[in-house]
Design a protein around this motif. Structure first.
Motif, PDB file in Angstrom:
ATOM      1  N   ARG A 387      33.193 -18.357 103.048  1.00 54.08           N
ATOM      2  CA  ARG A 387      33.509 -19.198 104.081  1.00 54.08           C
ATOM      3  C   ARG A 387      34.052 -18.428 105.498  1.00 54.08           C
ATOM      4  O   ARG A 387      34.211 -17.300 105.123  1.00 54.08           O
ATOM      5  N   VAL A 388      33.922 -19.521 106.245  1.00 51.63           N
ATOM      6  CA  VAL A 388      34.321 -18.883 107.701  1.00 51.63           C
ATOM      7  C   VAL A 388      35.258 -19.563 108.301  1.00 51.63           C
ATOM      8  O   VAL A 388      35.444 -20.494 107.910  1.00 51.63           O
ATOM      9  N   SER A 389      36.045 -18.558 108.581  1.00 51.36           N
ATOM     10  CA  SER A 389      37.044 -18.942 109.586  1.00 51.36           C
ATOM     11  C   SER A 389      37.265 -18.424 110.872  1.00 51.36           C
ATOM     12  O   SER A 389      36.581 -17.530 111.649  1.00 51.36           O
ATOM     13  N   LYS A 390      37.853 -19.685 111.079  1.00 50.64           N
ATOM     14  CA  LYS A 390      37.608 -19.878 112.914  1.00 50.64           C
ATOM     15  C   LYS A 390      38.602 -18.611 113.683  1.00 50.64           C
ATOM     16  O   LYS A 390      38.562 -18.268 114.877  1.00 50.64           O
ATOM     17  N   GLU A 391      39.695 -18.170 112.817  1.00 41.46           N
ATOM     18  CA  GLU A 391      40.895 -17.717 113.327  1.00 41.46           C
ATOM     19  C   GLU A 391      40.477 -16.141 112.003  1.00 41.46           C
ATOM     20  O   GLU A 391      40.085 -15.912 111.357  1.00 41.46           O
ATOM     21  N   PRO A 392      40.481 -14.625 113.730  1.00 41.39           N
ATOM     22  CA  PRO A 392      40.614 -13.526 112.570  1.00 41.39           C
ATOM     23  C   PRO A 392      41.568 -13.646 111.011  1.00 41.39           C
ATOM     24  O   PRO A 392      42.971 -14.106 111.127  1.00 41.39           O
ATOM     25  N   VAL A 393      40.731 -13.030 109.945  1.00 46.89           N
ATOM     26  CA  VAL A 393      41.816 -13.097 109.018  1.00 46.89           C
ATOM     27  C   VAL A 393      42.494 -11.695 108.622  1.00 46.89           C
ATOM     28  O   VAL A 393      41.563 -10.569 108.888  1.00 46.89           O
ATOM     29  N   GLN A 394      43.802 -11.475 108.255  1.00 45.64           N
ATOM     30  CA  GLN A 394      44.525  -9.785 107.595  1.00 45.64           C
ATOM     31  C   GLN A 394      44.339 -10.068 106.984  1.00 45.64           C
ATOM     32  O   GLN A 394      45.030 -10.892 105.424  1.00 45.64           O
ATOM     33  N   TYR A 395      44.019  -8.986 106.158  1.00 41.83           N
ATOM     34  CA  TYR A 395      43.880  -8.979 104.814  1.00 41.83           C
ATOM     35  C   TYR A 395      43.940  -6.968 104.347  1.00 41.83           C
ATOM     36  O   TYR A 395      43.884  -6.139 104.580  1.00 41.83           O
ATOM     37  N   ARG A 396      45.431  -7.219 104.015  1.00 38.32           N
ATOM     38  CA  ARG A 396      45.386  -5.444 104.037  1.00 38.32           C
ATOM     39  C   ARG A 396      45.707  -5.269 105.068  1.00 38.32           C
ATOM     40  O   ARG A 396      45.626  -5.602 105.972  1.00 38.32           O
ATOM     41  N   GLN A 397      45.554  -3.604 104.731  1.00 37.18           N
ATOM     42  CA  GLN A 397      44.864  -3.256 106.606  1.00 37.18           C
ATOM     43  C   GLN A 397      43.889  -3.603 107.161  1.00 37.18           C
ATOM     44  O   GLN A 397      43.761  -3.084 108.283  1.00 37.18           O
ATOM     45  N   TRP A 398      43.354  -4.464 106.352  1.00 32.31           N
ATOM     46  CA  TRP A 398      41.569  -4.551 107.281  1.00 32.31           C
ATOM     47  C   TRP A 398      42.103  -6.328 107.787  1.00 32.31           C
ATOM     48  O   TRP A 398      42.294  -6.730 107.403  1.00 32.31           O
ATOM     49  N   ILE A 400      39.937  -8.616 109.710  1.00 31.93           N
ATOM     50  CA  ILE A 400      38.789  -9.610 109.320  1.00 31.93           C
ATOM     51  C   ILE A 400      38.409  -9.830 110.993  1.00 31.93           C
ATOM     52  O   ILE A 400      39.111 -11.255 110.898  1.00 31.93           O
ATOM     53  N   PRO A 401      37.206  -9.939 111.031  1.00 32.20           N
ATOM     54  CA  PRO A 401      36.987 -11.453 112.681  1.00 32.20           C
ATOM     55  C   PRO A 401      36.715 -12.375 112.436  1.00 32.20           C
ATOM     56  O   PRO A 401      36.828 -12.154 111.246  1.00 32.20           O
ATOM     57  N   ALA A 402      37.383 -12.628 113.500  1.00 32.38           N
ATOM     58  CA  ALA A 402      36.298 -14.886 113.591  1.00 32.38           C
ATOM     59  C   ALA A 402      35.577 -14.388 113.045  1.00 32.38           C
ATOM     60  O   ALA A 402      34.771 -14.355 113.541  1.00 32.38           O
ATOM     61  N   GLU A 403      35.349 -16.272 112.567  1.00 32.76           N
ATOM     62  CA  GLU A 403      33.739 -16.166 112.364  1.00 32.76           C
ATOM     63  C   GLU A 403      32.869 -14.891 110.988  1.00 32.76           C
ATOM     64  O   GLU A 403      31.358 -15.782 111.406  1.00 32.76           O
ATOM     65  N   THR A 404      33.804 -14.466 110.769  1.00 32.07           N
ATOM     66  CA  THR A 404      32.851 -13.613 109.644  1.00 32.07           C
ATOM     67  C   THR A 404      32.826 -13.998 108.058  1.00 32.07           C
ATOM     68  O   THR A 404      33.754 -14.880 107.962  1.00 32.07           O
ATOM     69  N   PRO A 405      31.964 -14.580 107.354  1.00 33.45           N
ATOM     70  CA  PRO A 405      31.294 -14.645 106.250  1.00 33.45           C
ATOM     71  C   PRO A 405      32.119 -13.871 105.211  1.00 33.45           C
ATOM     72  O   PRO A 405      31.986 -12.861 105.002  1.00 33.45           O
ATOM     73  N   LEU A 406      33.064 -14.630 104.732  1.00 35.90           N
ATOM     74  CA  LEU A 406      33.893 -13.866 104.014  1.00 35.90           C
ATOM     75  C   LEU A 406      34.004 -14.738 102.515  1.00 35.90           C
ATOM     76  O   LEU A 406      33.658 -15.927 102.517  1.00 35.90           O
ATOM     77  N   SER A 407      33.675 -13.552 101.162  1.00 34.49           N
ATOM     78  CA  SER A 407      32.785 -14.798 100.252  1.00 34.49           C
ATOM     79  C   SER A 407      33.379 -13.865  99.508  1.00 34.49           C
ATOM     80  O   SER A 407      34.340 -13.511  99.043  1.00 34.49           O
ATOM     81  N   MET A 408      33.783 -14.338  97.965  1.00 33.81           N
ATOM     82  CA  MET A 408      33.753 -14.224  97.009  1.00 33.81           C
ATOM     83  C   MET A 408      33.188 -14.728  95.828  1.00 33.81           C
ATOM     84  O   MET A 408      32.657 -15.536  96.005  1.00 33.81           O
ATOM     85  N   CYS A 409      33.566 -14.533  94.398  1.00 34.74           N
ATOM     86  CA  CYS A 409      32.501 -14.447  92.785  1.00 34.74           C
ATOM     87  C   CYS A 409      33.609 -15.316  92.573  1.00 34.74           C
ATOM     88  O   CYS A 409      34.999 -15.061  91.584  1.00 34.74           O
ATOM     89  N   PRO A 410      33.335 -16.562  91.114  1.00 33.34           N
ATOM     90  CA  PRO A 410      34.149 -17.261  90.919  1.00 33.34           C
ATOM     91  C   PRO A 410      34.660 -16.284  89.556  1.00 33.34           C
ATOM     92  O   PRO A 410      36.106 -16.063  88.402  1.00 33.34           O
ATOM     93  N   ASN A 411      33.482 -15.171  88.882  1.00 30.04           N
ATOM     94  CA  ASN A 411      33.753 -14.557  87.607  1.00 30.04           C
ATOM     95  C   ASN A 411      34.530 -13.450  88.502  1.00 30.04           C
ATOM     96  O   ASN A 411      34.982 -13.037  87.299  1.00 30.04           O
ATOM     97  N   PHE A 412      34.734 -13.599  90.007  1.00 28.17           N
ATOM     98  CA  PHE A 412      35.575 -12.720  90.085  1.00 28.17           C
ATOM     99  C   PHE A 412      37.174 -12.385  89.556  1.00 28.17           C
ATOM    100  O   PHE A 412      38.458 -11.927  88.878  1.00 28.17           O
TER     101      PHE A 412
END
Length: 504
Positions: A387-398, A400-412
């Motif tokens: 999924r892509v967010s039009k806004e930057p995403v803050q994840y812990r100390q990182w 993540i730039p806007a428009e970066t595809p960020l993914s997860m797996c249901p099996n996680f």
């Protein structure tokens, strides 16, 4: 060849090599994602993914899990805090990050946030289906029109189909029990799933031949799904589908051939419904005809959208059901004490198992636990959701730039040892503990929110009915198979190869 032409070709070759080198250096050293951990080959080119997903056939997500483990351990050398040892964030391509953090993923991906699908990932050769629609507004409109058909009276029409197909399946089991013949469970489950979905979606019962559950041969959509991987990486392949004859598509590009046939078939369904409507005749129309009746955008695309939704529901539904039931049977056959306990509970039920539906069957605690655990541990959700967010995403100390595809797996979720201790072991009992309600929060095989699977009710109905009818009457023993052979054969994977012998 003239010397000047050779020199020109050499110059072009040098320029292309230099260009590739510059691109790789940029991606590895100066790209906004260069600071994130991950293998350098994956950061350098998407061909890394193509190798594991296309050439090695559906192995990339397993590789992503390995990345989280390997690069999590390397981070622990720098930072010994728990979240670094878990390796929660990894760069899996030049442009994409993967996050393995159940709580973050639950909040970020599965709540109704303003996220968009990654256009590159969903370039599969089918662009108008509900599964691949990129525009969230169009997706919401389409889904709002489709969901009612998987509930209420339309869904009630599926129940007689499910009952009839399960009866045919049980007859196959009965025949094997009487003659000591082997039954290919992988083939049988996919066949019954295919028939249920085909009749529910298309409503065509006339002219169909009896199903032979004992037949041999390739009954997998493996070649079709494999071509989807090639289309994602090389979109030009899909564009040439209209230029080549059927025989070439059948041999080299089965996805396009299947889609062409589906479009022709859906057009005939539309014509039949139009004729019936004009003449006042009644017809055993399937759900697809109701889709078209309630959403005129299906007609605007010259049946393409309807054909693609049929393809997505038929393929996805058949493989999810067939694969899930195959894995469930494997775990029961290799854990006879669990199968015996399930059999006793089903035999002791105070209602008719053969006609009971999901709402009644799910009240049996051990049956519910077995089905939930089998769905959790299976590899049917072995895909990622970028999924892509039009806004930057803050994840812990990182950050993540806007428009970066960020993914997860249901099996996680399902493999998270924090919530599912000893996650790789088939343990239905975990769903019988007093704190099992907490597990429900992280049990997400069908997604969540506005983009959850519309076929969830149908899937649960079929799985519970099949398991109840089969394992209340029969026990299953594997024919010379052990875990190593099953894994080597590929029969327990989604989309097993055509060389797979199947679970017998």
């Amino acid at each position: 060849m003239p010397k000047s032409m050779l020199e020109a070709l050499a110059a072009i070759s040098v320029l292309l090599v230099l260009r590739a080198c510059v691109i790789v250096i940029w991606r590895l050293c100066f790209h906004p994602l260069a600071k994130f951990p991950g293998p350098k080959l994956a950061a350098a080119s998407r061909l890394y993914e193509f190798w594991y997903q296309g050439i090695k056939e559906f192995e990339f997500q397993s590789r992503v899990k390995a990345m989280h483990k390997v690069y999590g351990e390397s981070l622990a050398i720098i930072d010994t805090s728990a979240h670094c040892r878990e390796g929660p964030i990894v760069r899996i391509s030049p442009y994409e990050l993967s996050i393995n953090d159940s709580d973050f993923n639950l909040e970020h991906f599965l709540k109704d946030r303003k996220l968009h699908k990654d256009p590159w990932y969903y370039t599969l050769g089918i662009s108008e289906s509900l599964f691949t629609l990129l525009d969230k507004n169009r997706h919401r409109h389409r889904q709002a029109n489709l969901i009612p058909h998987f509930f209420g009276s339309d869904f009630a029409d599926a129940v007689p189909i499910i009952i009839q197909e399960i009866k045919s399946l049980c007859l196959a089991f009965e025949d094997c029990a009487a003659t000591t013949k082997e039954l290919n469970l992988s083939l049988a489950y996919r066949t019954v799933s295919n028939e249920i979905l085909r009749k529910f979606l298309l409503g065509e019962e006339e002219g169909t031949s009896p199903v032979d559950y004992m037949k041999n041969g390739d009954n997998s959509y493996h070649p079709v799904f494999k071509t989807m991987t090639y289309v994602r990486h090389f979109p030009l392949l899909y564009k040439i589908r209209t230029w080549v004859p059927d025989w070439w598509l059948t041999r080299y590009f089965p996805l396009a051939k299947y889609q062409r046939d589906a479009e022709d078939h859906i057009r005939s369904v539309i014509n039949r419904c139009d004729i019936a409507s004009a003449t006042g005749k009644t017809t055993k129309a399937g759900v697809i005809s109701h889709f078209i009746e309630h959403d005129q955008t299906y007609r605007e695309s010259d049946s393409l959208a309807a054909a693609e939704d049929f393809i997505a529901l038929q393929w996805g539904g058949r493989e999810v059901l067939g694969h899930g039931l195959t894995n469930l049977s494997y775990y029961l056959a290799t854990n006879p004490e669990i199968m015996d306990r399930l059999h006793k509970e089903l035999q002791a039920a105070d209602f008719d198992i053969s006609t009971a539906g999901y709402s009644k069957l799910s009240q049996l605690p051990y049956l519910r636990a077995v089905c939930r655990e089998a769905i959790r541990i299976q590899h049917g959700g072995n895909f990622r959701i970028p999924r892509v967010s039009k806004e930057p995403v803050q994840y812990r100390q990182w950050l993540i730039p806007a428009e970066t595809p960020l993914s997860m797996c249901p099996n996680f979720f399902h493999g998270d040892e924090t919530h599912f201790p000893d996650a790789s072991t088939f343990k239905p009992e975990r769903w019988l503990y007093s704190d099992s309600e907490v597990l429900e929060t992280y049990w997400k095989p069908f997604g969540n929110g506005s983009r959850s699977c519309i076929g969830m009710n149908l899937a649960l109905e079929v799985i519970f009915r099949v398991v109840a009818n089969v394992f209340s009457r029969y026990s299953v023993q594997l024919s010379g198979l052990d875990e190593e052979l099953c894994k080597k054969d590929g029969m327990l994977k989604p989309f097993p190869p055509s060389t797979s012998r199947g679970l017998t």
